[in-house]
Design an enzyme around this catalytic site. Structure first.
Site, short mmCIF file in Angstrom:
data_model
loop_
_atom_site.label_atom_id
_atom_site.label_comp_id
_atom_site.label_asym_id
_atom_site.label_seq_id
_atom_site.Cartn_x
_atom_site.Cartn_y
_atom_site.Cartn_z
N CYS A 93 47.03 40.58 38.22
CA CYS A 93 47.70 40.25 36.96
C CYS A 93 46.71 39.96 35.84
O CYS A 93 45.52 39.76 36.09
CB CYS A 93 48.64 39.06 37.05
SG CYS A 93 49.84 39.17 38.37
N GLY A 99 47.90 45.04 35.62
CA GLY A 99 49.26 44.96 36.15
C GLY A 99 50.20 45.85 35.38
O GLY A 99 50.24 45.78 34.16
N ASN A 155 47.76 34.23 36.87
CA ASN A 155 46.96 35.29 37.46
C ASN A 155 46.38 34.74 38.75
O ASN A 155 45.57 33.81 38.71
CB ASN A 155 45.85 35.67 36.48
CG ASN A 155 44.83 36.67 37.03
OD1 ASN A 155 43.94 37.08 36.32
ND2 ASN A 155 44.95 37.05 38.29
N GLY A 156 46.80 35.30 39.90
CA GLY A 156 46.22 34.84 41.15
C GLY A 156 47.28 34.55 42.19
O GLY A 156 48.45 34.91 42.04
N TYR A 198 35.46 46.90 40.52
CA TYR A 198 36.60 47.76 40.19
C TYR A 198 37.58 47.19 39.17
O TYR A 198 38.01 47.90 38.27
CB TYR A 198 37.36 48.08 41.48
CG TYR A 198 38.72 48.68 41.26
CD1 TYR A 198 38.85 50.02 40.87
CD2 TYR A 198 39.88 47.93 41.44
CE1 TYR A 198 40.11 50.57 40.66
CE2 TYR A 198 41.14 48.49 41.22
CZ TYR A 198 41.25 49.80 40.84
OH TYR A 198 42.48 50.35 40.62
#
Ligand code: SF4
Length: 487
Positions: A9, A36, A110-111, A262
């Protein structure tokens, strides 16, 4: 890396009275779209009310002029959610909004937390009882954190408007796992990073205010200047008085190493280093580690491009394009039926036979997670006439699932989970295969080597994984390779 691997995210926040904050949040989310693609949402506060707009789809599908125009205010937060199979629904979209007494707050996460069950039990709830929750997914986490904050919010009620900050101060030390939050009540923008700082969060300065973003590239795109990273274990509260910092836990930095490999955009900066330049250095390291005589170095586009450039530079082997990527294949692409199955990868990547035929190729990608796409790419290159294929990967074998926010599915879905490099080489059908060694990868980032999470490569999880969670993902009979350390 295959495009079907879910990500952690992206979050964005802006406090800038007098500026079009919803439009800035839209641009910020647009810049974070790669983090996302399942859903997107923005919450805007005008000082009195918080309005949330969120929906399934890409940022540009969810928002248009008509939806952005009424979102007036002086601060906003935004969120893009990763894609997974099975948990795709409107109710999972963020920001999450909670009303508490006369007030309210919105949260973007996020996470992934690792102690969801324990936290839910502390509330006398189980994950299934949370609104819209499915066990152990990030929606559960976000709904749960919102619930915990809402409970504390009522207990700290005071007149100076610091309720959200104080409520968070009580909740944050109880959370374990990976989290970067942006939150807003009517008057404050708040940013938080977990004590390990698994996921990045940066602070920027914009005309009339401040910006928080998962990546520095999003700061650039809204015209903000990078100020600094939010520190692991830090909470920043932004309002008319400026930026106030509060440390709620001792930092123990473990930035996700895959941000460098990445996840992050190449034009972002992590630990003060250009991601693009770091990826090129990974390719250079790979050339010095696993050189092979060849006629051309080519990337698997687009993820392998910088490392292939670095490999070519260090090896002296000419760089060339052997695959063309269809830039317009997104999540809306309808998978072909059984009869046309073979054309699935070809819709995304198509070989250039005249560039490949009769050549000994070094093919570079940044990672192999499930291996299905890689295998098909190799078959396409063979069919197009490559005489030799030497596959080079600019990260070590991906052997262990991530519990902190990236969705790789179960361990059995990871190609390298139980296979040695020789077996993977045979499975992919390549002449040789080499993965970049971890110390060389870390060296290529130019950041300190104690500062990364490497769990998916080494099995050494910086935050302990509870048995119930580990069993579900690791599956029967598989144990974690080392005793996991407490944070
Ligand atoms: S386990 Fe891997 S993907 Fe997950 S945070 Fe750690 S390095 Fe990143």
């Amino acid at each position: 890396m295959e495009s079907n691997i879910g990500h952690a995210c992206g979050v964005f926040g802006v406090y800038a009275p007098g500026q079009p904050v919803a439009n800035l949040a839209y641009l910020g989310l647009f810049a974070l779209q790669h983090r996302g693609q399942e859903s997107a949402g923005i919450a805007v506060s005008d000082g009195e009310f918080i309005t949330v707009v969120k929906d399934m789809g890409l940022v540009a599908q969810v928002f248009d002029e008509r939806r952005l125009a009424p979102l007036e205010g002086h601060l906003a937060i935004g969120h893009v959610r990763y894609s997974t199979t099975g948990s795709s629904s409107w109710r999972n979209a963020q920001p999450v909004y909670r009303e508490v007494a006369e007030a309210g707050f919105a949260l973007g996460h996020n996470g992934n937390l690792t102690n969801t069950l324990e936290l839910a039990e502390s509330l006398g709830m189980f994950p299934g009882m949370l609104p819209n929750a499915t066990e152990y997914d990030s929606t559960t986490d976000s709904a749960l954190v919102a619930e915990l904050v809402a409970q504390e919010y009522s207990s700290v009620a005071r007149s100076d408007g610091r309720d959200l900050e104080l409520a968070l101060g009580k909740v944050l030390p109880r959370l374990k796992g990976g989290f970067s939050f942006v939150l807003t009540d009517e008057a404050h923008l708040i940013g938080v990073r977990d004590p390990h700082g698994f996921w990045p969060l940066s602070l920027g300065r914009i005309e009339g205010g401040w910006v928080l973003a998962s990546e520095t590239a999003a700061l650039d795109i809204v015209g903000a200047h990078f100020v600094r990273d939010i520190e692991p274990g830090e909470m920043v509260v932004i309002d008319a008085g400026g930026v106030k910092s509060r440390r709620y836990a001792e930092p123990s930095p473990k930035l996700c190493l895959f941000e460098f490999v990445y996840f992050a955009r190449p034009d972002s900066v992590l630990y003060g280093q250009s991601v693009h330049a770091a990826r090129q250095r990974m390719g250079e390291e790979l050339a010095s580690q696993a050189m092979v005589p060849a006629d051309m170095v080519m990337p698997v586009p687009e993820s392998g491009i910088p490392a292939a450039q670095g490999f070519a530079r260090a090896s002296g082997i000419p760089y060339g394009d052997g695959l063309v990527k269809n830039r317009y294949v997104g999540r809306t692409f309808i998978q072909p039926n059984q009869r046309l199955r073979g054309s699935g990868v070809r819709m995304k990547l198509n070989p250039l036979p005249e560039a490949i035929r009769g050549k000994r190729l070094v093919v570079v990608d940044d990672s192999i997670v499930r291996g299905t796409t890689t295998r098909q790419v190799v078959a396409m290159l063979r069919e197009a006439g490559a005489s030799e294929i030497h596959f080079r990967v600019s990260s070590p074998p991906y052997r262990w699932p991530c519990f902190y926010g990236m969705d790789t599915g179960r361990r059995s879905e990871l190609l390298a989970a139980d296979m040695e490099v020789g077996e993977i080489r045979d499975y992919l059908g390549v002449d040789s295969l080499a993965y970049l060694e971890i110390d060389k990868l870390i060296h290529a980032t130019h950041a300190a080597d104690t500062s990364f999470c490497t769990a998916c490569l080494t099995g050494q999880y910086p935050v302990a994984i509870p048995d119930a969670l580990a069993k579900d993902v690791l599956e029967l009979g598989v144990e974690l390779p080392t005793p996991v350390a407490q944070p």
